[in-house]
Design an enzyme around this catalytic site. Structure first.
Site, PDB file in Angstrom:
ATOM      1  N   GLU B 330      38.457  54.287  26.685  1.00  0.00           N
ATOM      2  CA  GLU B 330      38.325  55.107  27.747  1.00  0.00           C
ATOM      3  C   GLU B 330      39.826  55.294  27.048  1.00  0.00           C
ATOM      4  O   GLU B 330      40.280  55.685  28.800  1.00  0.00           O
ATOM      5  CB  GLU B 330      38.296  54.617  29.001  1.00  0.00           C
ATOM      6  N   CYS B 423      33.993  52.675  39.211  1.00  0.00           N
ATOM      7  CA  CYS B 423      35.483  52.583  39.821  1.00  0.00           C
ATOM      8  C   CYS B 423      35.557  54.099  40.747  1.00  0.00           C
ATOM      9  O   CYS B 423      36.534  55.070  40.568  1.00  0.00           O
ATOM     10  CB  CYS B 423      36.106  52.832  38.483  1.00  0.00           C
TER      11      CYS B 423
END
Lengths: 643, 643
Positions: B330, B423
């Protein structure tokens, strides 16, 4: 003490199909072609690389394996005491792959003194580690005995067994020794009792299991070929067909990965529309399915194999032959998702692609498969090992920027002595060691040359040729027919590479029937021993345009010559020239020049580019892609923007 | 039972700088600008999105959190019994982020009946879960009590504490209630005793630790702002400066990742040349460092922040404002590694980018930061939430091919009700809920409009304006000065977006001093209440060329209009047209037309392309990127090849 020096000529048990390399067919009738009975590379490009493999890469293997803890794991398992070393449960497979490589090598060029003894030493370590029931994987023997066969998704137990079997087959086939084959047969029988189509009561609870990493399938077919025991072929078929029904976990990372496609457990192979998921897993599975088809003639499996191969070669393969575009999951991307910078293109995936394609070439007799084998061998595979044979690349990108940031870790664009996940180095070794067996094939009526490498090749039906060539630097290939049937016509077939726009051939007699058939140039005649054919392939420099659907390299060209893909590296350009800021002048003159002093001797291509900053021209020098990353840590690119 | 209805006007303790949103500065002198004292969005584009956030997204949060097990985890911790649910140790942070979002919302538009009660219910759950020593993370309380503070790399304990603190500050600042703030102060004090610059003997052994995921730094500065307790500011500085010395593990996957750069532990932030590693980690760290600088005036930290911001905005940011190109880790890619298809561009990273850039805008007074905030808000951020407020995108690619294969998992190009790693959704909620505070700022001498949203905004020095606009669909912005010093000149500053090539402004008097200063249009005069300024930004359709160093989109153009990036989606094109096989005719006429019926009301752009197959023209219709993925699952692209 027995004499451990390898025999100078192969002494393994010769089956009717007789190859001393991988794939000794039991059922040649299902196949268009069969492997050459004998195959030796004796000079030229690949002989040099194979010599380095035999004299540097393979000999240094045991020390690397000792240092990484793999051999200590085997001792710990044998002694029932000690700790497991290594990051992964599949550490043993590095040993097995090295044993396979060394065994193929022993049949050919023995390498430095002592290799045979090293092989027997490691065979003994492996044999001693085996449990009485046949089980053998040190991670579960030493570290997690409670979890044996309970973590099939990530445990790699059948995967390691597969590599053990392949090593054992190679060892037996080339040396005639049974020690490792006996270990493999015991383990395979144990696995068959647990996972086979006819399971014992012990295995009943587990018989639905498959391994998270395909590999045992192709190995079991080879074990069948070597032993004649049909149950191993059946087990390979059973495991192949059980895959694709969601038996494994939903993926390695529930939040992020593509689910069971990661390990090809989303759809049965017979129904899968495209290659997907982890590339090495996918390709080992397909190589195994090809092996199955070669022995059974299974028509639906063959149809699936052809469909999937076209999907891979047509939409998911780099110009270098590299496959598996994504770092995430080491996986195939979508069709035409082929970024040059973040190309994963793992060295192991290139090897698996060669193994699968070669099986397809034998099965079908079509040249397209060996076209891809050639492209992969000379580019995306060979880049994986350094010219000195002692450093490696795990991933094989087609672009590194001037300001590249990360230069550490397994996946850095930097040649590395060994990896924490050391799957690639021994995999390279085993392919180079067995490479002669990918060059030629035979059938009842002739001999086919798939690759051009100086050496001698013979079929199991009495044909034999000697090849001499400076390929890939020069396009001339001289083939001498050493043996052919005296009483009838016989066909010498030469693959005309798909990249080749022009060629000439000089056959013994202008009356010879010389015809193009697909990618084959076939010369059919009554041969006299010693007669020669001279093939000249034109090696013009090519500026290759990408498929317009490959978004990532739109507006770029690649330089190719013969089977070689070229790249620009900072080291060869004018000082200060940034590869990120130059474009190729497409109508500039290109010159190919052999430079014996450079990178072990390469033909470089020079041309002219234009600086983006001020439009001024700059000389550009391209080197073969396989030789990149041997000088500084500068930029590199295969695809170059066009001016 | 107390009256839980939120007050109609904010009743939180007003510090001297008074903002009811994030960043209530304690040391405004170090900053060029300060947040608006009051900020309300009352109509137009963002009011509609914020209404959906208040009436759908936020209210559905507790049910989602119940379903995913987050609330059960809190109960289990409170009761000291029960199992932990969820894939990650940081499940609590979803609750904290929701509480922060709901708290900001309560200060503004209360949303449906009962939101305040829901907030207090969840606050009670969180408070009840806290251990007597102040500790609070249910994963370690319920599942792994033995490992508390022992897995700082992956445990996310300080990260979760950070989100708890931010929620507590928001709750206290907007409702005046102390329950959650007391919980946060207790936990922060406990952390300070273990990890702070002046550790007790208990903490001595641990004081070198930092969290694998930055986040607590920005939170601690806000806790300092809210409580005035200097130790929290010091702890934030201490943790920021401890990072970059290799204290964490060598990365999450030794074989594959870039090592400690993953969590920015490779180099101290003050020395780092570029943004790198996990994007959200990097950006939360930078937002925290900006908070520190805003309160301390630290010159070397400011220099590093400006350098790193330029590195990000200039080389590692997508046209959409999205950041973090790589799926693997990421993470930020190399400079100019910005593939449109495999763009990760996580929604959370866009949010973190906005948070950091807004702090930089206040610190420096420069418009470039709010330029990027605008680009990110309207494109790479807003794409993360569906028009219905009930489905989400985790990643925000700029291209999906016609034959896209994988449509499942958190990272599929498909709007999803919730994620196993959830998230993003509550992160979107908290930014939308606090969005009015990103619109305007003030200083002693005037008011600055950074974004154009219908509403009212006031400084803490007596200035106030009302804005009316149909932005981004129309370029007219009417600003009415409601209050300004009666006795002296005062400056109204309007940001002229960097994309805007042409604008006109009508000020109350043609004698007014109207001057461009960087990206600011400054109107300085003696104002009478009710006087108006009319700004007209030309909204021509733009065909944007990429930076030539972005290899992945060479030869393409993007359609933009105003702050909006456009995309082609299959749903809007002629039947059968493949987006992979069409090119933009660059000199074709483009027409912008508002379609109130489409996608909640959008201005579409129509133009003409050419089919690659036969060269025939095809009408093309582009929609704003933020609204993609609401119809079928077809192809999408922002960057379109030019004919």
């Amino acid at each position: 003490m027995p004499d451990l020096t390898p025999p100078s000529a192969p002494q393994g048990p010769q089956g009717p199909q007789g190859s001393q390399g991988p794939i000794r067919l039991r059922s040649p009738a299902h196949n268009a072609l069969r492997p050459a009975a004998t195959a030796r590379i004796t000079g030229g490009f690949w002989a040099a690389r194979r010599h380095t493999n035999a004299s540097v890469s393979i000999p240094q293997g045991p020390a690397r394996l000792e240092q990484a803890g793999n051999l200590a794991n085997l001792r710990a398992a044998a002694q029932g005491a000690g700790a497991f070393t290594g990051d992964f449960p599949f550490q043993d497979s590095d040993v097995h792959k090295w044993l396979e490589a060394a065994s193929w090598q022993l049949a050919d060029e023995p390498g430095p003194q002592g290799l045979a003894a090293e092989v027997e030493r490691l065979v003994s370590l492996v044999a001693a580690a085996q449990d009485p029931d046949g089980y053998l994987q040190t991670y579960y023997q030493v570290a997690r005995p409670d979890r044996r066969w309970s973590e099939l998704d990530w445990g790699h137990e059948l995967y390691c067994a597969g590599h053990l079997i392949q090593a054992a087959v190679a060892h037996h086939r080339t040396t005639g020794r049974r020690e490792l084959l006996d270990v493999a047969v015991r383990f395979a029988a144990h696995i068959d009792s647990l996972f086979g189509p006819d399971t014992t009561s012990e295995g009943a609870a587990k018989k639905h299991g498959i391994c998270g990493h395909p590999e045992i399938e192709t190995a079991l077919v080879e074990l069948y070929r070597e032993t004649g025991e049909r149950r191993f072929l059946d087990l390979a078929g059973h495991l192949t067909d059980r895959r694709g029904h969601g038996l494994l976990a939903q993926g390695i990372d529930r939040a992020r990965d593509p689910g069971p496609a990661y390990w090809q457990d989303h759809l049965p192979l017979r129904k899968a529309p495209t290659v997907t998921g982890h590339a090495v897993r996918q390709l080992y599975l397909l190589a195994g399915a090809a092996d199955l088809t070669m022995e059974t003639g299974d028509a639906t499996l063959r149809e699936a194999l052809e469909r999937l191969w076209h999907s891979m070669a047509g939409t998911k393969t780099y110009l270098t032959g590299g496959v598996g575009a994504r770092h995430e999951g080491e996986a195939f991307g979508e069709p035409f998702e082929l970024p040059p910078d973040r190309a994963y293109a793992e060295t192991c995936a290139a090897i698996a692609s060669v193994q699968w394609s070669w099986r397809m070439a034998l099965l079908t007799g079509e040249t397209r498969y060996s076209d891809l084998v050639e492209r992969t061998l000379y580019n995306g595979f060979l880049s994986g090992v350094a010219l000195d044979g002692d450093r490696w690349l795990y991933v094989n990108p087609l672009q590194v920027r001037d300001d590249h940031e990360i230069r550490t870790g397994d996946q850095a664009p930097r040649r590395t002595p060994w990896f924490s996940c050391a799957c690639c180095p021994p995999n390279v070794m085993r392919l180079l060691a067995s490479l002669p067996h990918y060059v030629a094939s035979g059938d009842a009526d002739g001999l086919q040359l798939h690759q051009y490498a100086t050496g001698s090749y013979a079929t199991d039906t009495g044909g034999a040729v000697t090849v001499g060539t400076d390929y890939p630097w020069k396009g001339r290939v001289t083939v001498t027919v050493d043996a052919a049937p005296a009483d009838r016509d016989w066909t010498l077939s030469l693959r005309i590479p798909s990249w080749c726009a022009e060629f000439t051939v000089a056959a013994p007699d202008r009356q010879d029937r010389t015809e193009a058939d697909g990618g084959w140039l076939r010369i059919r005649r009554r041969w006299l021993p010693g007669e020669r054919v001279v093939l000249d392939l034109a090696l013009d420099v090519r500026l290759t345009e990408p498929d317009p659907r490959v978004d990532a390299v739109r507006g770029c060209l690649a330089i190719e010559r013969g089977p070689l893909v070229y790249c620009l590296e900072s080291a060869d350009q004018p000082v200060g020239l940034r590869l990120d800021a130059v474009a190729l002048i497409t109508d500039a003159r290109t010159v190919a020049e052999h430079r014996p002093d450079l990178l072990g001797g390469v033909t470089v291509v020079t041309t002219t580019g234009r600086r983006r900053s001020d439009g001024t021209p700059a000389p550009l020098t391209a080197v073969p892609y396989y030789a990149w990353a041997h000088r500084d840590e500068g930029a590199m690119r295969v695809w170059i923007p066009r001016s």
